[in-house]
Design an enzyme around this catalytic site. Structure first.
Site, short mmCIF file in Angstrom:
data_model
loop_
_atom_site.label_atom_id
_atom_site.label_comp_id
_atom_site.label_asym_id
_atom_site.label_seq_id
_atom_site.Cartn_x
_atom_site.Cartn_y
_atom_site.Cartn_z
N GLU A 227 -4.47 0.41 -5.45
CA GLU A 227 -5.44 -0.14 -6.39
C GLU A 227 -4.62 -0.75 -7.52
OE1 GLU A 227 -9.13 1.49 -9.07
OE2 GLU A 227 -8.38 2.76 -7.46
N ARG B 104 0.06 14.69 0.05
CA ARG B 104 0.66 13.80 -0.94
C ARG B 104 1.96 14.41 -1.46
NH1 ARG B 104 -3.13 11.88 -3.96
NH2 ARG B 104 -2.01 11.36 -5.84
N LYS C 207 -1.63 8.40 -12.51
CA LYS C 207 -1.62 7.14 -13.24
C LYS C 207 -2.09 7.32 -14.67
CE LYS C 207 -2.38 4.03 -9.46
NZ LYS C 207 -3.46 3.53 -8.63
#
Ligand code: ATP
Ligand code: MG
Length: 621
Positions: free
Chosen positions: A68, A303, A313
């Site tokens: 994204e 992850r 983020k």
């Protein structure tokens, strides 16, 4: 196209052995079974009928990396990039770089550009046979909108007009089923009319939402009529104000995969519970003739979590915006632009990804594993140079002031084929301050002046070898008014030069590095260290306010390492003046350094420390 083994199972025995993992096994089994063999590809993303009109898909598998564009890529993304591009490369496939830009807010071109650079830098290649596979999810908005209308027409979706609170209250919990919305049985014609008016901009944000009609009592909450389209009167960085309705991520993502002919859609474990909806949606669209089977399949892996960094983020943005770091590419940041400036290498990341593997169990990897991989790769590839980081003048009193000669230093001790370079030698040299001790502690083998033993006997000044040069004997030192040592004096032993006959007759324990003061290149060097001083920044520590509610985090900024960068002026061997940005070196006895790609000027490089020679943290620094 990339190398494609004719018998995929033989991959593990090929000369380039890659560690096996469950995803490679899945791909190999699919290739052996021909699961995706019937797919066709029209040359670009498209609906089922469009793809059917194309030729057999030349890519044996298609994977994708779907960031994204709302931030810079971090070390966690590196794991996903290397996995997806690596699978495509190894199995005759293609990996798409797809900007998942369906959310109109927070997405910017600056991020798009930086992401492209970082994926390229890591070795990700989305151009195959001259065709670029770089896509934007926002290009699929028209199809997504049509798919939503088709779901409404088939009775698989309805417009819900409950408030957000009502919807939340009716969703149920893990132990209680949800309750049907009063709008659930609205006819298809009414929902379609409302949905078209949503798109036409007749309603404010939040007044209606389009929901899939599945089962409000499903044990998996994600199947309780999930929202698939919402109203957002917002500018999109690519489609501007063309739309005021936007698809939800869980609706958009499976469609993006299907339009791009993705075979293996690999994501992180949080999305495991979404997989039933992923499959439900694609099946409904295939029934409607919008997509063609075989459909993409989703697979999940754990992850990457790392100690001593933050990979969210939100926290990375906070570090930048509140200026705790100099920017996204600050060499201390766990971003790929930061790692690059720091002197880390793509090959070091590849080694790291292979070492940690791909599994389905959550784990926390120690940052020293990544540092060690970088160190190993740099050790193999970085030429050796000499740098004095804490300079102290050494005067060789028996060498003439105008004397000048060359000494030879190997470019890599284990790689004679890299040859040697010449370093100038003269009367005045720079040495490290710690290589001289006026009062040597026990076991000190470097320079110290004549003095007396503890028993009171006279003791000569110590002898050391100037690396790649002569043996010298310390004769004394000079001090300033405050008593600080400003220069060390020594005499050179003329027949001791390294590489000349008889040089080995001198047995000395100390071996110190130096640069000729007259020839040295004086430059700024940044000694970077970990940005955080705690393994889990912001985590509660043992003994923290025991009465606090569970799960309350401390502020991760409280764990910033106050000593994470030290800027010094160093004396470097003259050859370093010609270093090009991003040239990497081992500074002997110090560590691995890179010429900074941002602040260096032609003929005036500045250097950043990538990693020290050894891990100093595990020994309780
Ligand atoms: P964040 O949670 O920091 O916002 P994100 O997952 O939202 O990150 P995206 O841009 O959506 O970031 O991620 C792009 C791809 O990278 C996704 O496929 C995602 O699964 C993967 N990815 C993100 N973080 C990690 C991680 N820590 N380890 C492995 N893969 C990751
Ligand atoms: Mg995301």
């Amino acid at each position: 196209m990339a190398h494609s083994p004719s018998q995929p199972q033989s991959d593990a025995t090929s000369s380039e052995v890659k560690p096996a993992n469950f995803l490679r096994h899945i791909v190999e089994a699919d290739l052996a079974a021909g699961t995706h063999a019937s797919r066709r590809w029209c040359g670009h993303p498209g609906s089922g009928p469009e793809q059917q009109a194309g030729a057999p898909d030349p890519a044996r598998i298609r994977t994708r990396f779907p960031p994204e564009p709302n931030g810079y890529l971090h070390f966690g993304h590196a794991k996903s990039i290397l996995l997806n591009f690596g699978l495509a490369r190894d199995y005759g496939g293609v990996c798409h770089l797809r900007f998942d830009d369906t959310n109109p807010e927070k997405e910017e071109q600056e991020y798009v550009d930086a992401i492209i650079d970082s994926v390229h830098w890591l070795g990700g290649d989305w151009t195959v046979n001259g065709v670029e596979h770089l896509y934007h999810a926002s290009d699929y908005f028209d199809f997504m909108y049509q798919a939503a209308e088709s779901l409404i027409q088939a009775g698989h979706a309805y417009v819900d007009s409950q408030s957000a609170e009502e919807m939340r209250a009716n969703r149920g919990t893990l132990t209680e089923p949800g309750r049907d919305s009063p709008y659930r049985d609205r006819g298809a014609a009414e929902s379609l009319d409302l949905f078209r008016r949503m798109k036409a901009g007749e309603f404010p944000d939040g007044s209606h939402v389009l929901r899939a009609k599945i089962d409000m009592t499903a044990p998996n909450i994600n199947l309780r009529d999930p929202a698939i389209y919402r109203i957002r009167h917002a500018e999109h960085h690519r489609t501007g104000d063309r739309f005021c309705v936007y698809p939800m991520y869980t609706f958009a993502h499976p469609i993006e995969d299907a339009l791009e002919n993705i075979t293996h859609s690999i994501c992180t474990l949080e999305f495991e519970d979404q997989r039933p909806f992923y499959d439900w949606l694609l099946e409904r669209l295939a029934e409607a003739g919008l997509l063609v089977r075989p459909l993409p399949r989703q697979y999940e892996f754990s992850r990457l979590n790392l100690t001593y960094v933050v990979l969210s983020k939100r926290k990375l943005i906070q570090l930048v915006e509140e200026k705790h770091v100099a920017g996204w590419d600050d060499p201390r940041m766990p971003t790929l632009v930061g790692a690059r400036r720091r002197g880390f290498t793509p090959e070091g990341f590849q080694m790291f990804a292979e070492r940690i593997g791909v599994t389905k169990s959550d784990s926390l990897i120690d940052i020293s594993v990544l540092e060690e991989c970088q160190r190993e790769h740099l050790n193999e590839t970085a030429p050796r140079r000499i740098a004095v980081l804490d300079p102290l003048k050494l005067v060789l009193t028996n060498v003439a002031a105008d004397h000048e000669e060359l000494c030879e230093a190997p470019n890599h001790p284990q790689k004679p084929e890299w040859g040697k370079r010449q370093v100038p030698f003269s009367r005045e040299l720079w040495i490290e301050r710690e290589d001289f001790a006026e009062d040597p502690p026990k076991g000190y083998f470097r320079l110290y002046p004549p003095g007396a033993t503890p028993a009171g006997d006279p003791r000569p000044g110590n002898r050391v070898r100037l690396r790649y040069g002569f043996v010298i004997e310390c004769t004394g030192c000079e001090k300033d008014a405050a008593g600080n040592v400003v220069a060390v004096h020594a005499e050179l032993l003329p027949d001791s030069k390294s590489g000349t006959p008889g040089a080995d007759n001198y047995k000395v324990k100390g071996n110190i590095h130096w640069v000729s003061a007259r020839h040295a290149y004086q430059s700024e060097v940044r000694l970077y260290d970990r940005l955080f001083s705690m393994p889990a920044p912001g985590a509660r520590r043992m003994g923290d306010d025991a009465g606090d509610p569970e799960g309350l985090e401390r502020n991760f900024l409280d764990d910033l390492n106050s000593n994470s960068v030290q800027t010094i002026v160093a004396q470097l061997e003259p050859a370093l003046k010609d270093a090009a940005p991003e040239d990497r070196f081992q500074f002997e006895r110090h560590g691995y350094f890179v010429a900074d790609r941002v602040d260096s000027r032609p003929g005036a490089p500045l250097f950043n420390r990538a990693v020290t020679l050894k891990d100093s943290w595990s020994k309780g620094k």
